[in-house]
Design an enzyme around this catalytic site. Structure first.
Site, PDB file in Angstrom:
ATOM      1  N   LYS A 272       0.808  -1.231   0.000  1.00 52.45           N
ATOM      2  CA  LYS A 272       0.000   0.000   0.000  1.00 52.45           C
ATOM      3  C   LYS A 272       0.836   1.273   0.000  1.00 52.45           C
ATOM      4  O   LYS A 272       2.039   1.256   0.194  1.00 52.45           O
ATOM      5  CB  LYS A 272      -0.984  -0.035   1.166  1.00 52.45           C
ATOM      6  CG  LYS A 272      -2.172  -0.962   0.825  1.00 52.45           C
ATOM      7  CD  LYS A 272      -3.302  -0.866   1.790  1.00 52.45           C
ATOM      8  CE  LYS A 272      -4.450  -1.757   1.300  1.00 52.45           C
ATOM      9  NZ  LYS A 272      -5.426  -2.022   2.347  1.00 52.45           N
TER      10      LYS A 272
ATOM     11  N   ARG B 153      -3.871  -9.833   5.247  1.00 52.88           N
ATOM     12  CA  ARG B 153      -4.362  -9.925   3.864  1.00 52.88           C
ATOM     13  C   ARG B 153      -3.240  -9.453   2.942  1.00 52.88           C
ATOM     14  O   ARG B 153      -2.881  -8.283   2.966  1.00 52.88           O
ATOM     15  CB  ARG B 153      -5.608  -9.050   3.693  1.00 52.88           C
ATOM     16  CG  ARG B 153      -6.206  -9.070   2.303  1.00 52.88           C
ATOM     17  CD  ARG B 153      -7.404  -8.130   2.229  1.00 52.88           C
ATOM     18  NE  ARG B 153      -8.017  -8.163   0.915  1.00 52.88           N
ATOM     19  CZ  ARG B 153      -7.581  -7.464  -0.127  1.00 52.88           C
ATOM     20  NH1 ARG B 153      -6.519  -6.702  -0.032  1.00 52.88           N
ATOM     21  NH2 ARG B 153      -8.210  -7.558  -1.279  1.00 52.88           N
TER      22      ARG B 153
HETATM   23  N1  HH2 Z   1      -7.542  -3.567   1.169  1.00 53.30           N
HETATM   24  C1  HH2 Z   1      -7.932  -3.638  -0.115  1.00 53.30           C
HETATM   25  C2  HH2 Z   1      -9.046  -4.397  -0.491  1.00 53.30           C
HETATM   26  N2  HH2 Z   1      -9.727  -5.121   0.425  1.00 53.30           N
HETATM   27  N3  HH2 Z   1     -10.032  -5.807   2.659  1.00 53.30           N
HETATM   28  C3  HH2 Z   1      -9.679  -5.738   3.949  1.00 53.30           C
HETATM   29  N4  HH2 Z   1     -10.373  -6.438   4.864  1.00 53.30           N
HETATM   30  N5  HH2 Z   1      -8.612  -4.989   4.362  1.00 53.30           N
HETATM   31  C4  HH2 Z   1      -7.864  -4.258   3.492  1.00 53.30           C
HETATM   32  O1  HH2 Z   1      -6.913  -3.568   3.943  1.00 53.30           O
HETATM   33  C5  HH2 Z   1      -8.231  -4.290   2.101  1.00 53.30           C
HETATM   34  C6  HH2 Z   1      -9.340  -5.081   1.723  1.00 53.30           C
HETATM   35  C7  HH2 Z   1      -7.186  -2.875  -1.158  1.00 53.30           C
HETATM   36  O2  HH2 Z   1      -6.164  -3.657  -1.701  1.00 53.30           O
HETATM   37  P1  HH2 Z   1      -6.244  -4.449  -3.082  1.00 53.30           P
HETATM   38  O3  HH2 Z   1      -7.355  -5.445  -3.080  1.00 53.30           O
HETATM   39  O4  HH2 Z   1      -4.913  -5.018  -3.368  1.00 53.30           O
HETATM   40  O5  HH2 Z   1      -6.504  -3.323  -4.146  1.00 53.30           O
HETATM   41  P2  HH2 Z   1      -7.800  -2.834  -4.930  1.00 53.30           P
HETATM   42  O6  HH2 Z   1      -8.786  -2.332  -3.931  1.00 53.30           O
HETATM   43  O7  HH2 Z   1      -7.265  -1.742  -5.840  1.00 53.30           O
HETATM   44  O8  HH2 Z   1      -8.356  -4.006  -5.698  1.00 53.30           O
END
Ligand code: HH2
Length: 286
Positions: A229, A263
């Protein structure tokens, strides 16, 4: 001290309070625009192959998302989200032996996913839209992750401010837990997440990772998602593809401050780093 348990629709994850073994949730993004891996796993076969690889690397839960929630992202319709998500879930639920979570904020999408057999819903808004999503989880006996988010992905990074960061995050999560339980979700099927990057500055994110113990009074397993992040980019001045070492450091810090589930995108590397951190934590003092 009581064992901490998360019941995940037919599966159970438990943590011994004396030596809690951190579990890993592997990220599977079926999106064109996720900040770290957008567009890489858009077709169902590639997404499923990736998910199975994460399971083989040691993921304890697989989290499939079909809508990016990165800062500034645009939301997609429930129909578009389901079109991306359901073909992946159909295959994955046949192939994976670990529980499968669905990263969605929409009750309709959650309902369709749980009807196929998904085990958990990961709601990054922490029931901001009300109890409907929790009611769906309750009907299926699914687990629910409640995350702290301030604002929406489109607006959340516009000058986030807290007078009492830890107290406000904890209070909002406590309210979300109460809403979920009132909607019928079992107390031991809920985990909480401080929401790294969701309406927080880099400094807020660092404090939350250092002080996950501030969420202990909620008496729920703590899930945290620091993987690749922006706060890591802020410290190292590196793009998402070069944030592995920063992610490992953040995960080790999270183990020390009380995380139960991490995660992450890089399951194998994080698993190895976390095992060493746990071995040091559990070593005799002298
Ligand atoms: N962060 C993201 C998405 N889902 N769920 C939880 N519980 N906690 C988090 O910190 C979290 C999450 C964002 O990351 P990512 O899925 O890699 O990116 P994007 O939202 O661009 O798909």
């Amino acid at each position: 001290m009581r064992l901490t348990t998360l019941r995940v629709r037919g599966h159970a994850l438990s943590w011994d309070p004396a030596r809690p073994r951190v579990r890993l949730m592997g990220v599977v993004n079926v999106t064109p625009d996720s900040f770290a891996d957008g567009g890489r796993f858009l077709d169902a076969e590639a997404a499923c192959r990736h998910a199975c690889a994460l399971a083989a690397e040691g993921a304890d839960i697989l989290d499939v998302g079909a809508e990016s929630t990165r800062p500034g992202s645009r939301s997609v319709s429930a129909a578009e989200e389901q079109d991306r998500l359901l073909p992946v879930l159909e295959r994955l639920l046949k192939e994976a032996s670990c529980p499968v979570s669905v990263d969605t904020t929409k009750p309709d999408v959650a309902e369709a996913a749980l009807a196929l057999g998904a085990h958990m819903v990961n709601d990054v808004t922490g029931l901001a839209a009300g109890p409907e999503l929790a009611r769906v989880c309750a009907r299926y006996g699914a687990a629910l992750c409640l995350t702290h988010m301030r604002g929406t992905p489109a607006t959340m990074q516009e000058a986030p401010h807290y007078d009492d960061l830890l107290g406000e995050v904890r209070a909002r999560l406590a309210a979300a837990v109460a809403t979920a339980e009132a909607a019928g979700v079992a107390a031991d099927a809920i985990c909480v997440d401080p929401g790294i990057g969701f309406g927080k500055t880099a400094a807020h994110n660092l404090t939350l990772l250092k002080r996950l113990d501030a969420l202990a009074p909620l008496e729920k397993p703590i899930l945290v998602g620091p993987s690749r992040k922006n706060f890591i980019g802020a410290v190292l001045d590196l793009p998402p593809a070069e944030r592995l070492e920063g992610t490992l450091a953040a995960c080790v810090a999270a183990v020390q401050s009380g995380a139960h589930i991490l995660r992450v995108h890089d399951v194998g590397a994080v698993r190895r780093a976390v095992r060493v951190a746990e071995a040091i934590r559990d070593a005799p003092d002298a």
